[in-house]
Design a protein around this motif. Structure first.
Motif, short mmCIF file in Angstrom:
data_model
loop_
_atom_site.label_atom_id
_atom_site.label_comp_id
_atom_site.label_asym_id
_atom_site.label_seq_id
_atom_site.Cartn_x
_atom_site.Cartn_y
_atom_site.Cartn_z
N GLY A 199 -2.69 9.66 8.25
CA GLY A 199 -1.77 9.06 7.40
C GLY A 199 -0.87 8.06 8.22
N LEU A 200 -0.26 8.85 9.37
CA LEU A 200 0.65 8.01 10.08
C LEU A 200 0.05 6.77 10.63
CD1 LEU A 200 3.67 8.01 11.31
CD2 LEU A 200 3.01 9.67 13.07
N GLU A 201 -1.01 6.94 11.45
CA GLU A 201 -1.71 5.85 12.01
C GLU A 201 -2.00 4.84 10.91
OE1 GLU A 201 -2.79 3.94 15.14
OE2 GLU A 201 -1.79 5.72 15.27
N THR A 202 -2.61 5.10 9.78
CA THR A 202 -2.67 4.17 8.81
C THR A 202 -1.42 3.52 8.29
OG1 THR A 202 -4.57 5.48 8.08
CG2 THR A 202 -3.87 4.08 6.52
N ALA A 203 -0.38 4.01 8.16
CA ALA A 203 0.84 3.16 8.07
C ALA A 203 1.19 2.20 9.04
CB ALA A 203 1.92 4.32 7.61
N ARG A 204 1.24 2.90 10.24
CA ARG A 204 1.23 1.79 11.44
C ARG A 204 0.49 0.67 11.38
NH1 ARG A 204 1.43 6.67 15.36
NH2 ARG A 204 3.66 7.32 15.50
N LEU A 205 -0.75 0.74 11.07
CA LEU A 205 -1.64 -0.34 11.08
C LEU A 205 -1.54 -1.45 9.99
CD1 LEU A 205 -5.41 -0.04 11.89
CD2 LEU A 205 -4.83 -1.36 9.67
N VAL A 262 0.74 -1.27 -0.05
CA VAL A 262 -0.13 0.07 -0.06
C VAL A 262 0.77 1.16 0.19
CG1 VAL A 262 -0.23 0.00 2.55
CG2 VAL A 262 -1.93 1.31 1.19
N LEU A 263 0.56 2.16 -0.82
CA LEU A 263 1.21 3.59 -0.71
C LEU A 263 0.20 4.59 -0.11
CD1 LEU A 263 3.12 5.38 -3.74
CD2 LEU A 263 1.49 6.69 -2.41
N ILE A 264 0.44 5.24 0.98
CA ILE A 264 -0.28 6.16 1.53
C ILE A 264 0.46 7.60 1.60
CG2 ILE A 264 -1.18 6.70 3.76
CD1 ILE A 264 -0.81 3.61 4.54
N SER A 265 -0.25 8.61 1.17
CA SER A 265 0.40 9.91 1.18
C SER A 265 -0.13 10.62 2.39
CB SER A 265 -0.27 10.76 0.01
OG SER A 265 -1.70 10.87 0.08
N GLY A 266 0.81 11.57 2.61
CA GLY A 266 0.54 12.64 4.02
C GLY A 266 0.65 11.69 5.40
N CYS A 267 1.96 10.87 5.32
CA CYS A 267 2.32 9.95 6.49
C CYS A 267 3.01 10.90 7.71
CB CYS A 267 2.80 8.82 6.01
SG CYS A 267 1.99 7.66 5.12
N SER A 268 3.10 12.26 7.38
CA SER A 268 4.09 12.63 8.77
C SER A 268 3.36 12.73 9.94
CB SER A 268 4.39 13.99 7.94
OG SER A 268 3.49 14.92 7.76
N SER A 269 1.89 12.64 9.90
CA SER A 269 1.17 12.81 11.22
C SER A 269 -0.08 12.35 11.10
CB SER A 269 1.30 14.49 11.67
OG SER A 269 0.53 15.11 10.53
N GLY A 270 -0.84 12.46 11.95
CA GLY A 270 -2.36 12.14 11.96
C GLY A 270 -2.78 10.86 11.12
N ASP A 313 -9.71 5.29 14.40
CA ASP A 313 -10.80 5.27 13.58
C ASP A 313 -10.82 5.48 12.10
OD1 ASP A 313 -12.01 5.23 16.15
OD2 ASP A 313 -12.52 7.37 16.23
N VAL A 314 -9.73 6.30 11.74
CA VAL A 314 -9.71 6.46 10.19
C VAL A 314 -8.86 5.40 9.59
CG1 VAL A 314 -8.87 7.92 8.39
CG2 VAL A 314 -9.87 9.20 10.49
N ALA A 315 -7.79 5.09 10.31
CA ALA A 315 -7.03 3.88 9.74
C ALA A 315 -7.80 2.51 9.78
CB ALA A 315 -5.79 3.56 10.97
N GLU A 316 -8.57 2.30 10.88
CA GLU A 316 -9.56 1.20 10.42
C GLU A 316 -10.45 1.26 9.38
OE1 GLU A 316 -9.36 -1.83 12.08
OE2 GLU A 316 -8.21 -1.42 13.92
N ASN A 325 -4.42 10.48 1.24
CA ASN A 325 -4.81 11.00 2.54
C ASN A 325 -4.07 12.44 2.65
OD1 ASN A 325 -5.16 10.81 5.67
ND2 ASN A 325 -2.86 11.52 5.47
N ALA A 326 -3.14 12.87 1.83
CA ALA A 326 -2.59 14.23 2.03
C ALA A 326 -3.53 15.10 1.79
CB ALA A 326 -1.37 14.39 1.00
N GLY A 327 -3.65 16.31 2.61
CA GLY A 327 -4.64 17.31 2.65
C GLY A 327 -4.13 18.55 3.37
N VAL A 328 -5.00 19.52 3.02
CA VAL A 328 -4.42 20.79 3.83
C VAL A 328 -5.92 21.65 4.32
CG1 VAL A 328 -4.55 22.25 1.76
CG2 VAL A 328 -3.07 22.98 3.78
N GLY A 329 -5.88 22.16 5.54
CA GLY A 329 -7.37 22.62 5.84
C GLY A 329 -7.10 24.37 5.76
#
Length: 250
Positions: free
Chosen positions: A17-23, A7-15, A220-223, A78-82
């Motif tokens: 994306g990071l939790e999804t990569a861990r899972l 799996v390739l996940i964008s925006g993994c530096s925090s939040g 929650d998002v990672a799951e 997952n990468a995004g800006v608010g």
């Protein structure tokens, strides 16, 4: 998909994306974790992990990342800006940054992997948007527009990729205090609130503090992403977090 899938996940530096990569790492997948400024200290060391630089607003960066990653089985955008501000005070350059990252970045990343998915007749694209697309909220018109566009893009794309056995899904997180969204939103909000909107903004913030009891956690998002990637029966729209689920049911 087997436990040797990638799996390739964008925006993994925090939040999220990071939790999804861990899972995905914890569950045996090979993970390509991408971020603008790569860091090897954010995730546990593993022979199944690669950390690559990626700026989703730069097509050259996208192509270099996809080439370096090699074949993948799932893409998580997952990468995004608010951006949290009344429209009247939003600088157009900031609105462009939001759409370049959230909308066009998602489109460009997806386009970059479609040939390999189509030729293999296999693959999954999961786009992470937001539950704010489920109910209008003030001060979020630009941000909501960028995410709602991804929702519509995803729904249409799913129809054109279904004949090639490529699945496309949406994950819609709720409000998640402590993520990089708040930092990005505050950065873009600087000098973006005309005086006439100050009282309204404070009332909105106060109402949010007083009424929001349910929140979304990164887990929650990672799951939800895991389910969207691994379970073909997952519906197109998958709310993530108790507040997002409540909005979807309402």
């Amino acid at each position: 998909m087997s436990f040797t899938s990638t799996v390739l996940i964008s925006g993994c530096s925090s939040g999220f994306g990071l939790e999804t990569a861990r899972l995905f790492l914890d569950r045996g997948w090979r993970v390509v974790a991408t971020m603008r400024t790569p860091s090897d200290d954010l995730l546990p060391r593993s022979e199944r992990l690669r950390v690559l630089p990626l700026d989703v607003t730069d097509i050259g960066s996208i192509h270099r990342c996809i080439d370096a990653a090699g074949p993948i089985d799932a893409l998580v955008n997952n990468a995004g800006v608010g951006l949290l501000a009344p429209l009247e005070g939003v600088e157009l350059v900031n609105a462009r940054e939001v759409f370049e990252t959230n909308t066009l970045g998602t489109i460009a990343m997806t386009q970059a992997v479609l040939r390999q998915f189509r030729e293999r007749r296999a693959g999954v694209v999961v786009n992470v948007t937001s539950s704010v697309t489920l109910r209008p909220l003030p001060l979020l018109s630009v941000y909501t527009g960028s995410k709602a566009a991804v929702n519509a893009f995803t729904e249409s794309l799913a129809l054109e990729l279904a004949p090639f056995d490529v699945r496309v899904r949406l994950v819609l997180p709720g409000r998640a205090p402590g993520t990089s969204f708040g930092d990005n939103a505050r950065r873009l909000m600087e000098h973006s609130v005309p005086e006439a909107y100050m009282d309204f903004r404070e009332r909105v913030f106060a109402a949010t503090r007083d009424t929001v009891t349910q929140i979304t956690h990164a887990q929650d998002v990672a799951e939800a992403v895991w389910r969207a990637v691994t379970d073909p029966s997952t519906p197109m729209h998958l709310p993530a977090g108790a507040d997002a689920v409540d909005l979807a049911l309402a």
